[in-house]
Design an enzyme around this catalytic site. Sequence first.
Site, PDB file in Angstrom:
ATOM      1  N   GLN A 249      -8.361   0.338   9.634  1.00 28.97           N
ATOM      2  CA  GLN A 249      -9.250   0.858   8.596  1.00 28.97           C
ATOM      3  C   GLN A 249     -10.299  -0.213   8.252  1.00 28.97           C
ATOM      4  O   GLN A 249     -10.117  -1.400   8.553  1.00 28.97           O
ATOM      5  CB  GLN A 249      -8.373   1.278   7.386  1.00 28.97           C
ATOM      6  CG  GLN A 249      -9.090   1.866   6.200  1.00 28.97           C
ATOM      7  CD  GLN A 249      -9.445   0.823   5.171  1.00 28.97           C
ATOM      8  OE1 GLN A 249      -8.943  -0.291   5.210  1.00 28.97           O
ATOM      9  NE2 GLN A 249     -10.348   1.186   4.267  1.00 28.97           N
TER      10      GLN A 249
ATOM     11  N   ASP B 191       5.956  -2.798   9.106  1.00 29.72           N
ATOM     12  CA  ASP B 191       4.624  -2.398   8.650  1.00 29.72           C
ATOM     13  C   ASP B 191       3.763  -3.648   8.851  1.00 29.72           C
ATOM     14  O   ASP B 191       3.753  -4.559   8.022  1.00 29.72           O
ATOM     15  CB  ASP B 191       4.644  -1.947   7.186  1.00 29.72           C
ATOM     16  CG  ASP B 191       3.247  -1.551   6.700  1.00 29.72           C
ATOM     17  OD1 ASP B 191       2.257  -1.986   7.313  1.00 29.72           O
ATOM     18  OD2 ASP B 191       3.149  -0.818   5.693  1.00 29.72           O
TER      19      ASP B 191
ATOM     20  N   HIS C 279      -1.028  -5.767   7.943  1.00 30.14           N
ATOM     21  CA  HIS C 279      -1.783  -6.952   7.507  1.00 30.14           C
ATOM     22  C   HIS C 279      -1.657  -8.073   8.539  1.00 30.14           C
ATOM     23  O   HIS C 279      -1.964  -9.210   8.233  1.00 30.14           O
ATOM     24  CB  HIS C 279      -1.238  -7.504   6.182  1.00 30.14           C
ATOM     25  CG  HIS C 279      -1.468  -6.628   4.997  1.00 30.14           C
ATOM     26  ND1 HIS C 279      -1.069  -6.984   3.720  1.00 30.14           N
ATOM     27  CD2 HIS C 279      -2.045  -5.411   4.867  1.00 30.14           C
ATOM     28  CE1 HIS C 279      -1.386  -6.031   2.868  1.00 30.14           C
ATOM     29  NE2 HIS C 279      -1.976  -5.051   3.534  1.00 30.14           N
TER      30      HIS C 279
ATOM     31  N   LYS D  67      -9.672  -3.860   7.137  1.00 29.17           N
ATOM     32  CA  LYS D  67      -8.690  -4.638   7.887  1.00 29.17           C
ATOM     33  C   LYS D  67      -9.351  -5.657   8.814  1.00 29.17           C
ATOM     34  O   LYS D  67     -10.537  -5.554   9.118  1.00 29.17           O
ATOM     35  CB  LYS D  67      -7.768  -3.697   8.673  1.00 29.17           C
ATOM     36  CG  LYS D  67      -7.178  -2.567   7.841  1.00 29.17           C
ATOM     37  CD  LYS D  67      -6.229  -3.049   6.745  1.00 29.17           C
ATOM     38  CE  LYS D  67      -5.791  -1.879   5.879  1.00 29.17           C
ATOM     39  NZ  LYS D  67      -4.388  -1.823   5.606  1.00 29.17           N
TER      40      LYS D  67
ATOM     41  N   TYR E  10      -1.389  22.842  28.929  1.00 33.21           N
ATOM     42  CA  TYR E  10      -0.906  23.863  27.983  1.00 33.21           C
ATOM     43  C   TYR E  10       0.612  23.893  27.885  1.00 33.21           C
ATOM     44  O   TYR E  10       1.222  24.909  27.619  1.00 33.21           O
ATOM     45  CB  TYR E  10      -1.466  25.249  28.354  1.00 33.21           C
ATOM     46  CG  TYR E  10      -1.453  26.191  27.169  1.00 33.21           C
ATOM     47  CD1 TYR E  10      -2.273  25.951  26.057  1.00 33.21           C
ATOM     48  CD2 TYR E  10      -0.621  27.304  27.124  1.00 33.21           C
ATOM     49  CE1 TYR E  10      -2.245  26.776  24.957  1.00 33.21           C
ATOM     50  CE2 TYR E  10      -0.590  28.144  26.026  1.00 33.21           C
ATOM     51  CZ  TYR E  10      -1.404  27.877  24.939  1.00 33.21           C
ATOM     52  OH  TYR E  10      -1.378  28.686  23.841  1.00 33.21           O
TER      53      TYR E  10
ATOM     54  N   ARG F  14      -5.180  11.774  17.644  1.00 33.47           N
ATOM     55  CA  ARG F  14      -5.740  10.960  18.721  1.00 33.47           C
ATOM     56  C   ARG F  14      -6.904  10.092  18.239  1.00 33.47           C
ATOM     57  O   ARG F  14      -7.777  10.565  17.496  1.00 33.47           O
ATOM     58  CB  ARG F  14      -6.240  11.863  19.860  1.00 33.47           C
ATOM     59  CG  ARG F  14      -5.156  12.630  20.577  1.00 33.47           C
ATOM     60  CD  ARG F  14      -5.754  13.436  21.716  1.00 33.47           C
ATOM     61  NE  ARG F  14      -6.729  14.398  21.240  1.00 33.47           N
ATOM     62  CZ  ARG F  14      -6.511  15.718  21.164  1.00 33.47           C
ATOM     63  NH1 ARG F  14      -5.357  16.229  21.533  1.00 33.47           N
ATOM     64  NH2 ARG F  14      -7.456  16.519  20.714  1.00 33.47           N
TER      65      ARG F  14
ATOM     66  N   PHE G 182       0.847  -1.188   0.000  1.00 33.84           N
ATOM     67  CA  PHE G 182       0.000   0.000   0.000  1.00 33.84           C
ATOM     68  C   PHE G 182       0.890   1.249   0.000  1.00 33.84           C
ATOM     69  O   PHE G 182       1.998   1.226   0.536  1.00 33.84           O
ATOM     70  CB  PHE G 182      -0.895  -0.051   1.245  1.00 33.84           C
ATOM     71  CG  PHE G 182      -1.839   1.107   1.396  1.00 33.84           C
ATOM     72  CD1 PHE G 182      -2.851   1.314   0.486  1.00 33.84           C
ATOM     73  CD2 PHE G 182      -1.707   1.980   2.462  1.00 33.84           C
ATOM     74  CE1 PHE G 182      -3.716   2.381   0.628  1.00 33.84           C
ATOM     75  CE2 PHE G 182      -2.575   3.053   2.619  1.00 33.84           C
ATOM     76  CZ  PHE G 182      -3.582   3.245   1.698  1.00 33.84           C
TER      77      PHE G 182
ATOM     78  N   ARG H  23       2.169  17.161  23.740  1.00 27.32           N
ATOM     79  CA  ARG H  23       2.061  17.165  25.202  1.00 27.32           C
ATOM     80  C   ARG H  23       2.888  16.018  25.781  1.00 27.32           C
ATOM     81  O   ARG H  23       3.136  15.028  25.093  1.00 27.32           O
ATOM     82  CB  ARG H  23       0.602  16.988  25.631  1.00 27.32           C
ATOM     83  CG  ARG H  23      -0.287  18.146  25.229  1.00 27.32           C
ATOM     84  CD  ARG H  23      -1.664  18.008  25.869  1.00 27.32           C
ATOM     85  NE  ARG H  23      -2.466  19.181  25.576  1.00 27.32           N
ATOM     86  CZ  ARG H  23      -3.369  19.259  24.584  1.00 27.32           C
ATOM     87  NH1 ARG H  23      -3.605  18.209  23.812  1.00 27.32           N
ATOM     88  NH2 ARG H  23      -4.033  20.368  24.377  1.00 27.32           N
TER      89      ARG H  23
END
Length: 404
Positions: A197, A171, A174, A200, A236, A246, A101, A229
């Site tokens: 996704q 990777d 799969h 999958k 902050y 996230r 991919f 963060r």
Amino acid sequence: MTIGKPKQLALFGGDPVRGPEKTWPSWPIHDDLERTAVLEVLESGKWFFGERVRRFEREYAAFQDAQHCVSCTSGTTAAEVILQALGIGPGDEVIVPPYTFIATASAVMRRGATPVFVDVDKSWCLDPNLIEQAITPRTRAIMPVHFGGRICDIDRIRALAQRHKLTFIEDACHSWGGKWEGKGTGALGHCGFFSFQYSKNITAGEGGAILTDDPDLAALCRSIVNCGRVEGAPWYHHENLGTNARMTEMAAAILSMQLTRLEEQTLRRECNAAYLNAELGEIEGLTPQPASNRITRRAYHLYCLRIDEERFGCSRKRFIEAANAEGLPIGAGYPIPLYRQPVFAKFSHHDYSACECPVAEDLCARSGMWFAHQLLLAEEEDMRDIVRIIIKIKENVSALREEQ
Ligand SMILES: *Cc1c(COP(=O)(O)O)cnc(C)c1O
């Protein structure tokens, strides 16, 4: 075995082995588990990054035998975050396979680094024999793909990475549930990443995760995913150059439920694929993706099969048309190796025009075929249909020769 004239192919008007009344399992699979989990998130009002994300991260790390899991929005993002955390950028090279991919290579380019394509071998994964000659003083990492769920040669790639002081990134998009000599994929190298996704084997529509046993790398990835963060510092306070990648509570809640089915589904696919490997491996001109005894649990994202057109007796195109007509939704996979995508000529300083990976070229142009993982969730009888279809094609192969 066949007595008399073999039945006519459905492509030429004969009865298909699997008529429209016989369906394949649909994907994704979900039930009251997901429904309840999503409703709970909805009604709790806590839709944002919190306890369900953390819970899924713990569960997924444990499932893959890794120390740390950092969730994020996609597999693509996970790759980009890892490469940033490793400090890979302009002037650096990362070794990747050309049969994958786009994200495996585009993530490298989006860091300003250069993907260097090394061919795959008969396993459809990065060829360990070709890696060393591609290493230059600029090489920083090797990023193989466990293509279709077939784990690459971890031992040799790990040894090469160690010898040349390179980072080994899996990777593993799969390979949910895959194990190499008893240990889960993702943290077999220095780190690895996964996608959740829609297509999958475990999904919340979108989603991704990074796995590693390195606590510092995990903390830096976690920071990048969450706007830079750092744990324990005020809201902050932004220590690193991060982004917002996230995972949502809704996605995490769905994934925790999907995960409860993953082991059983992985074993079922593996069992059905083992039957197909044995049966189809006997047919002249067909070669299933090769096994390895070091793969102690094999995820199947795709069932991959190579055809030797000469030895089988017809072209891949005709095989696929005939199989589709008989009720087997198999396709030819990627039409071109990744380095022929326009993005590389347009957006890289590196010249890919001379790039040639003959095994990947052959998979794309002539020999590669695959069907999706959910077919392997069907019953034994359905697997027998797949074998019946392919034997029927073989027995009628003279009718499929293009010159006729
Ligand atoms: C799906 C996939 C990705 C990227 O995952 P997304 O979540 O779709 O961004 C990366 N590499 C491989 C091999 C994949 O199949």
